[in-house]
Design a protein around this motif. Structure first.
Motif, mmCIF file in Angstrom:
data_model
loop_
_atom_site.group_PDB
_atom_site.id
_atom_site.type_symbol
_atom_site.label_atom_id
_atom_site.label_comp_id
_atom_site.label_asym_id
_atom_site.label_seq_id
_atom_site.Cartn_x
_atom_site.Cartn_y
_atom_site.Cartn_z
ATOM 1 N N GLU A 10 20.954 17.989 28.535
ATOM 2 C CA GLU A 10 20.259 19.276 28.454
ATOM 3 C C GLU A 10 20.089 19.708 26.999
ATOM 4 N N VAL A 26 10.680 24.081 30.300
ATOM 5 C CA VAL A 26 11.461 24.780 29.281
ATOM 6 C C VAL A 26 10.700 25.976 28.713
ATOM 7 N N THR A 53 8.550 18.406 31.298
ATOM 8 C CA THR A 53 9.736 19.005 30.699
ATOM 9 C C THR A 53 9.368 20.185 29.814
ATOM 10 N N GLN A 105 16.562 20.082 24.810
ATOM 11 C CA GLN A 105 16.208 21.327 24.136
ATOM 12 C C GLN A 105 15.875 21.093 22.669
#
Length: 288
Positions: free
Chosen positions: A232, A275, A271, A236
């Motif tokens: 994770e 996010v 993704t 990020q």
């Protein structure tokens, strides 16, 4: 009180407030913590701010407040470490050492509101709006103040912070105990490795080796201290890198995906939307 990495602020044991200018190619790049509260205004330079469980970008005009003993690092972008690049970083910081005031003074009735605010305010905060503008002027005028004027200016800054509604909390997870020095050094090595290698493929085994832990022990260690799994956190970091490239480069979205460490374009698009809440194309169009 233990510190993550020795970060000595030049001060006497009885100095309540210290003004510091950080100037050079890049900011201090080691994860660290200290018992002083910290108010930092970024004038030049950009990169990744890591503090507690928060990871985000910083750049010129940003202002942050850190409560005591919050592990943090301003990790300048790669070009600031390149000797061939003409990049500079500049920040103005105030450190507040409330222990220097002494317990008796903090128990004075006039300090009751400040004491309560200090106990309730934990973590890292982004300062915005008129509060940031007011504090920016105070910080720019702070050098050269001495004696009582220095103390009064510091108290005025604290009063502005205490009354402001423009402090945005960046942390969700506030550590219940300080890192030991060995834990901090280990985490610092891990963070430095991830940020410098995020554009490449990094395996769990590699990063566990950096931490000198087994894969299982590393996963527990990392999750306890960041609130995120290694995967994770790495994702990020890569999405933040992609956001920067979408704003500042003319590369295609597929080029940016690969440059940020994603091997599959469709996975990158999914993704990124998960996010950021929008596709890379939508994000870029807003930045134009």
């Amino acid at each position: 009180m233990k510190k993550i990495i020795s970060f000595q602020i030049p001060k006497s044991n009885k100095e309540f407030v210290r003004f510091q200018v950080d100037a050079g190619k890049h900011f201090y790049d080691k994860l660290h913590q200290h018992p002083q509260w910290q108010l930092t205004f970024i004038i030049e330079g950009k990169g990744q701010l890591m503090v507690g469980d928060y990871l985000g970008r910083f750049g010129p005009g940003d202002m942050f407040l850190f409560s005591a003993n919050m592990p943090h690092v301003f990790r300048s972008d790669a070009e600031y470490f390149d000797p061939h690049e003409d990049k500079q970083s500049l920040g103005h910081t105030l450190f507040f050492d409330f222990e220097a005031l002494g317990k008796s003074l903090m128990e004075v009735e006039e300090f009751a509101g400040l004491s309560q605010w200090l106990q309730q305010t934990k973590g890292c905060f982004a300062i915005q709006g008129s509060t940031k503008n007011n504090l920016k002027n105070n910080l720019m005028n702070y050098p050269g103040l001495k004696g009582l004027k220095k103390i009064l200016a510091a108290l005025e800054i604290l009063n502005v912070l205490q009354e402001s509604q423009e402090l945005t909390a960046l942390n969700r997870l506030i550590p219940h105990k300080d890192f030991t020095e060995s834990e901090g050094k280990r985490m610092g090595k891990v963070m430095s490795f991830i940020l410098s290698q995020s554009q490449n493929q990094i395996s769990l085994s590699e990063v566990a080796d950096v931490a000198s832990l087994s894969k299982e022990a590393f996963c527990r260690f990392f999750k306890e201290r960041t609130g995120k799994t290694f995967t994770e956190f790495l994702t990020q970091v890569r999405i933040h890198q992609a956001c920067q490239l979408l704003q500042e480069s003319e590369w295609s979205i597929s080029q940016i995906a690969y440059q940020s460490g994603f091997e599959n374009l469709s996975y990158f698009n999914r993704t990124f939307k998960k996010v950021q809440g929008e596709t890379p194309k939508e994000y870029r169009s807003k930045m134009i």
